[in-house]
Design a protein around this motif. Sequence first.
Motif, PDB file in Angstrom:
ATOM      1  N   ASP A 149      -9.345   7.122   4.199  1.00 25.86           N
ATOM      2  CA  ASP A 149     -10.548   6.328   4.413  1.00 25.86           C
ATOM      3  C   ASP A 149     -10.485   5.705   5.812  1.00 25.86           C
ATOM      4  OD1 ASP A 149     -12.696   4.611   4.445  1.00 25.86           O
ATOM      5  OD2 ASP A 149     -12.149   3.560   2.596  1.00 25.86           O
ATOM      6  N   LEU A 187      -6.958   0.078  -3.976  1.00 29.35           N
ATOM      7  CA  LEU A 187      -6.366  -0.160  -2.661  1.00 29.35           C
ATOM      8  C   LEU A 187      -6.977   0.841  -1.696  1.00 29.35           C
ATOM      9  CD1 LEU A 187      -2.596  -0.590  -3.616  1.00 29.35           C
ATOM     10  CD2 LEU A 187      -4.139  -2.371  -2.822  1.00 29.35           C
ATOM     11  N   PRO A 188      -6.901   0.574  -0.395  1.00 29.73           N
ATOM     12  CA  PRO A 188      -7.451   1.542   0.562  1.00 29.73           C
ATOM     13  C   PRO A 188      -6.783   2.912   0.412  1.00 29.73           C
ATOM     14  CG  PRO A 188      -6.801  -0.482   1.679  1.00 29.73           C
ATOM     15  CD  PRO A 188      -6.305  -0.577   0.263  1.00 29.73           C
ATOM     16  N   ARG A 189      -7.556   3.944   0.596  1.00 29.17           N
ATOM     17  CA  ARG A 189      -7.016   5.309   0.534  1.00 29.17           C
ATOM     18  C   ARG A 189      -6.513   5.716   1.911  1.00 29.17           C
ATOM     19  NH1 ARG A 189      -7.343   9.211  -2.856  1.00 29.17           N
ATOM     20  NH2 ARG A 189      -7.904  10.678  -1.223  1.00 29.17           N
ATOM     21  N   TRP A 190      -5.555   6.621   1.920  1.00 30.43           N
ATOM     22  CA  TRP A 190      -4.959   7.094   3.166  1.00 30.43           C
ATOM     23  C   TRP A 190      -5.980   7.802   4.048  1.00 30.43           C
ATOM     24  CZ3 TRP A 190      -4.946  12.274   4.429  1.00 30.43           C
ATOM     25  CH2 TRP A 190      -5.298  13.150   3.404  1.00 30.43           C
ATOM     26  N   LEU A 248       0.834  -1.203   0.000  1.00 35.25           N
ATOM     27  CA  LEU A 248       0.000   0.000   0.000  1.00 35.25           C
ATOM     28  C   LEU A 248       0.870   1.255   0.000  1.00 35.25           C
ATOM     29  CD1 LEU A 248      -2.739   1.441   0.189  1.00 35.25           C
ATOM     30  CD2 LEU A 248      -2.552   1.213   2.679  1.00 35.25           C
ATOM     31  N   SER A 291       1.067   3.996  -3.038  1.00 28.94           N
ATOM     32  CA  SER A 291       0.627   5.363  -2.752  1.00 28.94           C
ATOM     33  C   SER A 291       1.739   6.377  -2.981  1.00 28.94           C
ATOM     34  CB  SER A 291       0.140   5.473  -1.311  1.00 28.94           C
ATOM     35  OG  SER A 291      -0.985   4.653  -1.098  1.00 28.94           O
ATOM     36  N   THR A 310      -6.370  -1.816   8.155  1.00 27.96           N
ATOM     37  CA  THR A 310      -6.620  -3.104   7.502  1.00 27.96           C
ATOM     38  C   THR A 310      -5.450  -3.538   6.625  1.00 27.96           C
ATOM     39  OG1 THR A 310      -7.764  -2.079   5.638  1.00 27.96           O
ATOM     40  CG2 THR A 310      -9.130  -2.801   7.501  1.00 27.96           C
ATOM     41  N   ASP A 311      -4.527  -2.624   6.354  1.00 31.56           N
ATOM     42  CA  ASP A 311      -3.365  -2.983   5.550  1.00 31.56           C
ATOM     43  C   ASP A 311      -2.273  -3.650   6.389  1.00 31.56           C
ATOM     44  OD1 ASP A 311      -3.035  -0.382   6.778  1.00 31.56           O
ATOM     45  OD2 ASP A 311      -1.163  -0.205   5.646  1.00 31.56           O
ATOM     46  N   THR A 356     -11.180   1.886   6.513  1.00 27.82           N
ATOM     47  CA  THR A 356     -10.183   0.860   6.199  1.00 27.82           C
ATOM     48  C   THR A 356      -8.872   1.065   6.951  1.00 27.82           C
ATOM     49  OG1 THR A 356      -9.378   2.096   4.276  1.00 27.82           O
ATOM     50  CG2 THR A 356     -11.145   0.493   3.890  1.00 27.82           C
ATOM     51  N   HIS A 357      -8.842   2.037   7.845  1.00 30.76           N
ATOM     52  CA  HIS A 357      -7.602   2.334   8.587  1.00 30.76           C
ATOM     53  C   HIS A 357      -7.127   1.093   9.344  1.00 30.76           C
ATOM     54  CE1 HIS A 357      -4.599   4.706  10.588  1.00 30.76           C
ATOM     55  NE2 HIS A 357      -5.002   4.213  11.743  1.00 30.76           N
TER      56      HIS A 357
END
Length: 191
Positions: free
Chosen positions: A76, A71-74, A53, A57, A82-83, A79-80
């Motif tokens: 969001d 992919l999850p956004r910074w 991620l 990014s 989850t990476d 989803t914090h």
Amino acid sequence: MNEDFAKEHLHDGLRRVREALLWKLDGLGEYDVRRPLTPTGTNLLGLVKHLALLESSYFGMVFDRPFPEPLPRWDDHATHGTDLWATEHETRDEIVDRYRRAWAHADATITALPLDAPGHVPWWPRPDVRLSTVLVHMLAETNRHAGHADILREQLDGATGLRPHHAADSDAVSRDTHYAQVERAAKAAAG
């Protein structure tokens, strides 16, 4: 120092530490690469997922070269975090392959842009950056997480180092002797 040499030196360092991080997964079962090995849940496969991620990014969005996969956004909040771990539905191969694709994408950005290419990191206090700053940041970040991975792997089976042959450099008797020496010194210092 000329710019091409500096860029290649930093890029080579990033390539080496990426490979070292993936080596930490070799020979381990699914449970061992996924299980939390610290009170905060740090685990080997989660470190790989996290760095995929970050690379996508930092070398994608920051330089207006978006990574082609969702992919999850910074920013969001849903989803914090989850990476930092792998769900039961994500396979090791999927995560490792995504990391390798993030490398390829990052490598293309690094190759295409000069070190002074401008970028924008919206989550940094000083968001306007250069490729050189992001390259150094990612090299440091990847080294930091590779260090975490080294300690986690050592907890699992004693394997340490940047490459598989380093793990064989020390036998169990040598490790135990060294451990006992360090323990004696710590107890003596504590009184």
